[in-house]
Design an enzyme around this catalytic site. Structure first.
Site, short mmCIF file in Angstrom:
data_model
loop_
_atom_site.label_atom_id
_atom_site.label_comp_id
_atom_site.label_asym_id
_atom_site.label_seq_id
_atom_site.Cartn_x
_atom_site.Cartn_y
_atom_site.Cartn_z
N ASN A 62 2.90 4.17 -8.04
CA ASN A 62 3.33 3.21 -7.02
C ASN A 62 2.37 2.03 -6.92
O ASN A 62 2.79 0.87 -6.81
CB ASN A 62 3.43 3.90 -5.66
CG ASN A 62 4.52 4.94 -5.59
OD1 ASN A 62 5.46 4.92 -6.38
ND2 ASN A 62 4.40 5.86 -4.65
N GLY A 76 -0.91 -2.65 12.80
CA GLY A 76 -1.31 -3.61 11.77
C GLY A 76 -2.36 -3.08 10.82
O GLY A 76 -2.36 -1.91 10.44
N ASP A 116 12.59 4.29 5.21
CA ASP A 116 11.84 5.28 4.43
C ASP A 116 10.44 4.72 4.23
O ASP A 116 10.27 3.68 3.60
CB ASP A 116 12.54 5.53 3.09
CG ASP A 116 11.85 6.58 2.24
OD1 ASP A 116 10.78 7.08 2.65
OD2 ASP A 116 12.36 6.89 1.15
N ASP A 165 1.05 2.50 -0.49
CA ASP A 165 0.76 2.12 -1.88
C ASP A 165 1.09 0.66 -2.13
O ASP A 165 0.37 -0.04 -2.85
CB ASP A 165 1.56 3.00 -2.84
CG ASP A 165 1.20 4.47 -2.70
OD1 ASP A 165 0.05 4.77 -2.36
OD2 ASP A 165 2.08 5.32 -2.92
#
Length: 292
Positions: free
Chosen positions: A42, A218, A239, A245
């Site tokens: 990822n 944040g 999701d 990543d």
């Protein structure tokens, strides 16, 4: 400067659920997909989509050719990705419910990376190159020591956070990328209060650069006692898989280009906010063109 991501590759078996499975319970999923994932993959995809040239080193099983093809599709260099015919590719079983997920991980070939492979891979890199790691493969401590001896800059995303992390030579790390849970574990905070964790980072990791994401609150960049904060964007999460990543890849790509952490935080926050609005892992990561 070259960027090497020595990281995991997993098939993600994703099940959409009405609720997470409880002990002794058997329920049916309301949706299923098999995707390419693993924190390593990822983050390599995110780096490439953010415009960075990246090499991915790791290990897949005999069933892993699809990973090589997939990484190449997005411009990730796979010169140092080894196919192990005696192992299965790593995989994860992921339940997704109301925008949240829970994950069971099987390391497979990711846990067969040895010193011989590390030596071969790192022989192609030099001082000033950048190494990115996550906590999903074997031989991490050796990789860090070898990279440091060469003069590479070391970036680590300590996910998943566990006791193994403290066996690594963390003093060699240049940049930590963590969420608030991982950060709390890293500095041994007794509370999940963000301000407390930041103060402990200033105290215990004073000579390091630390990037910390805190979900709806944040993200923060902490260096030499100074703190930069970027607000999260308000979106409807479908999701959250690969959101962290995505953030890591886009932050690092931006930071390596101009060493401006505020700009990197802003770009990474936008990218991860797009990722959570899609389904799956790598396929939900946006491109730099999407952000523009």
């Amino acid at each position: 400067m070259k960027v090497l991501n020595f990281g995991s590759l997993n098939y993600d078996y994703v099940y959409e659920m009405e609720h997470f499975v409880l002990p002794k319970e058997t329920i049916s999923s309301i949706g299923y997909s098999r995707n390419f994932g693993g924190k390593g993959l990822n983050q390599s995809i995110a780096l490439a989509k953010a415009g960075m040239d990246v090499y991915h080193a790791g290990r897949v099983g005999a069933d892993g050719q699809d990973f090589i093809d997939y990484l190449n599709k997005y411009g990730v260099k796979t010169d140092y990705l080894l196919k192990d015919l005696n192992e299965a590719t790593g995989h994860a079983i992921i339940q997704v419910c109301n925008g949240q997920n829970c994950i069971i991980l099987h390391g497979g070939a990711n846990q067969k990376i040895d010193e011989k492979q590390v030596d071969e891979v790192l022989s192609h890199f030099e001082k000033g190159d950048v190494l990115l790691l996550q906590n999903e493969i074997s031989s991490i401590g050796y990789i860090m020591e070898k990279a440091h001896s060469i003069g590479m800059d070391i970036v680590i995303n300590t996910a998943p956070m566990n006791d193994k992390v403290f066996t690594y030579p963390l003093d060699l790390v240049d940049i930590f990328v963590v969420n608030e849970v991982e950060a709390a574990g890293l500095v041994k905070s007794e509370t999940d209060d963000v301000e407390t964790i930041i103060n402990l980072i200033k105290e215990k990791l004073a000579d390091k650069k630390v990037v910390m994401t805190v979900g709806e609150k944040g993200a923060y960049y902490i260096e030499n006692g100074n703190v930069i904060h970027e607000d999260a964007l308000v979106v409807k999460a479908i999701d959250t898989t690969a959101a962290g990543d995505t953030f890591t890849g886009f932050f690092l790509a931006s930071y390596l280009q101009d060493k401006d952490p505020a700009r990197a935080l802003k770009l990474a926050t936008k990218a991860s906010s797009i990722t959570v609005q899609g389904k799956g892992a790598a396929q939900s990561i946006p491109s730099i063109e999407d952000l523009k």
